[in-house]
Design a protein around this motif. Sequence first.
Motif, PDB file in Angstrom:
ATOM      1  N   PRO A  30       0.802  -1.230   0.000  1.00  0.00           N
ATOM      2  CA  PRO A  30       0.000   0.000   0.000  1.00  0.00           C
ATOM      3  C   PRO A  30       0.838   1.285   0.000  1.00  0.00           C
ATOM      4  O   PRO A  30       0.432   2.276  -0.608  1.00  0.00           O
ATOM      5  CB  PRO A  30      -0.847  -0.088   1.265  1.00  0.00           C
ATOM      6  N   GLU A  31       2.002   1.259   0.656  1.00  0.00           N
ATOM      7  CA  GLU A  31       2.849   2.456   0.656  1.00  0.00           C
ATOM      8  C   GLU A  31       3.362   2.747  -0.749  1.00  0.00           C
ATOM      9  O   GLU A  31       3.420   3.895  -1.178  1.00  0.00           O
ATOM     10  CB  GLU A  31       4.033   2.290   1.624  1.00  0.00           C
ATOM     11  N   GLU A  32       3.745   1.679  -1.446  1.00  0.00           N
ATOM     12  CA  GLU A  32       4.196   1.846  -2.833  1.00  0.00           C
ATOM     13  C   GLU A  32       3.045   2.340  -3.702  1.00  0.00           C
ATOM     14  O   GLU A  32       3.232   3.203  -4.565  1.00  0.00           O
ATOM     15  CB  GLU A  32       4.746   0.528  -3.385  1.00  0.00           C
ATOM     16  N   ASN A  38       0.478   8.936  -6.527  1.00  0.00           N
ATOM     17  CA  ASN A  38       0.809  10.364  -6.628  1.00  0.00           C
ATOM     18  C   ASN A  38       1.529  10.664  -7.936  1.00  0.00           C
ATOM     19  O   ASN A  38       1.226  11.653  -8.619  1.00  0.00           O
ATOM     20  CB  ASN A  38       1.678  10.798  -5.444  1.00  0.00           C
ATOM     21  N   ASP A  39       2.492   9.816  -8.280  1.00  0.00           N
ATOM     22  CA  ASP A  39       3.223  10.006  -9.541  1.00  0.00           C
ATOM     23  C   ASP A  39       2.300   9.824 -10.742  1.00  0.00           C
ATOM     24  O   ASP A  39       2.360  10.583 -11.716  1.00  0.00           O
ATOM     25  CB  ASP A  39       4.394   9.021  -9.636  1.00  0.00           C
ATOM     26  N   LEU A  40       1.431   8.813 -10.673  1.00  0.00           N
ATOM     27  CA  LEU A  40       0.516   8.551 -11.785  1.00  0.00           C
ATOM     28  C   LEU A  40      -0.461   9.706 -12.004  1.00  0.00           C
ATOM     29  O   LEU A  40      -0.787  10.027 -13.151  1.00  0.00           O
ATOM     30  CB  LEU A  40      -0.253   7.250 -11.547  1.00  0.00           C
ATOM     31  N   ALA A  41      -0.912  10.326 -10.922  1.00  0.00           N
ATOM     32  CA  ALA A  41      -1.843  11.455 -11.067  1.00  0.00           C
ATOM     33  C   ALA A  41      -1.212  12.568 -11.892  1.00  0.00           C
ATOM     34  O   ALA A  41      -1.865  13.157 -12.762  1.00  0.00           O
ATOM     35  CB  ALA A  41      -2.265  11.960  -9.690  1.00  0.00           C
ATOM     36  N   SER A  42       0.063  12.834 -11.644  1.00  0.00           N
ATOM     37  CA  SER A  42       0.725  13.876 -12.440  1.00  0.00           C
ATOM     38  C   SER A  42       0.950  13.405 -13.873  1.00  0.00           C
ATOM     39  O   SER A  42       0.864  14.199 -14.815  1.00  0.00           O
ATOM     40  CB  SER A  42       2.033  14.321 -11.790  1.00  0.00           C
ATOM     41  N   LEU A 113      -3.630   4.115 -12.075  1.00  0.00           N
ATOM     42  CA  LEU A 113      -4.052   4.897 -10.920  1.00  0.00           C
ATOM     43  C   LEU A 113      -5.254   4.231 -10.250  1.00  0.00           C
ATOM     44  O   LEU A 113      -5.317   4.151  -9.016  1.00  0.00           O
ATOM     45  CB  LEU A 113      -4.383   6.331 -11.340  1.00  0.00           C
ATOM     46  N   SER A 114      -6.174   3.717 -11.031  1.00  0.00           N
ATOM     47  CA  SER A 114      -7.315   2.987 -10.475  1.00  0.00           C
ATOM     48  C   SER A 114      -6.847   1.756  -9.706  1.00  0.00           C
ATOM     49  O   SER A 114      -7.388   1.429  -8.648  1.00  0.00           O
ATOM     50  CB  SER A 114      -8.273   2.551 -11.593  1.00  0.00           C
TER      51      SER A 114
END
Length: 138
Positions: A30-32, A38-42, A113-114
Amino acid sequence: MNLNITPKDRILSELTDIDGFLNITMSENPEEALQRGNDLASHVARTGKLLADAKFHLNQARSSEVMETLRETAKNAKATAKAVNALIDSLCREEQYLVDWSERANRTATHQLSWCVTVISKAKEEMKLGRFVPQNNK
């Protein structure tokens, strides 16, 4: 209107970098998932912009003076509309490639991201269940 259109060579470079990130297989940690999410959202936002910019370049190439001259010449030579469009598409193949790749990268980042959200939700549910599971004291 001041359009900040990314040049084609930079679109290609950015997509190459983003593609490298998208081809990394994520664990179910889950931490990964949180960090990757966060990276995928950008990346979703950036690939959306790159897609718009790639479409701008494609539309510009298709409507250029050279293409219009080619269209008129082909029409005067009695070429079919299908043949003219196929010729123009082949001349714009690099721009179309950037559009296709940008779209694919955007969809891939969105799907990943999903998946991150699913992994995080699963971990939260497991934590909840772990608190309420009766302990067997023998």
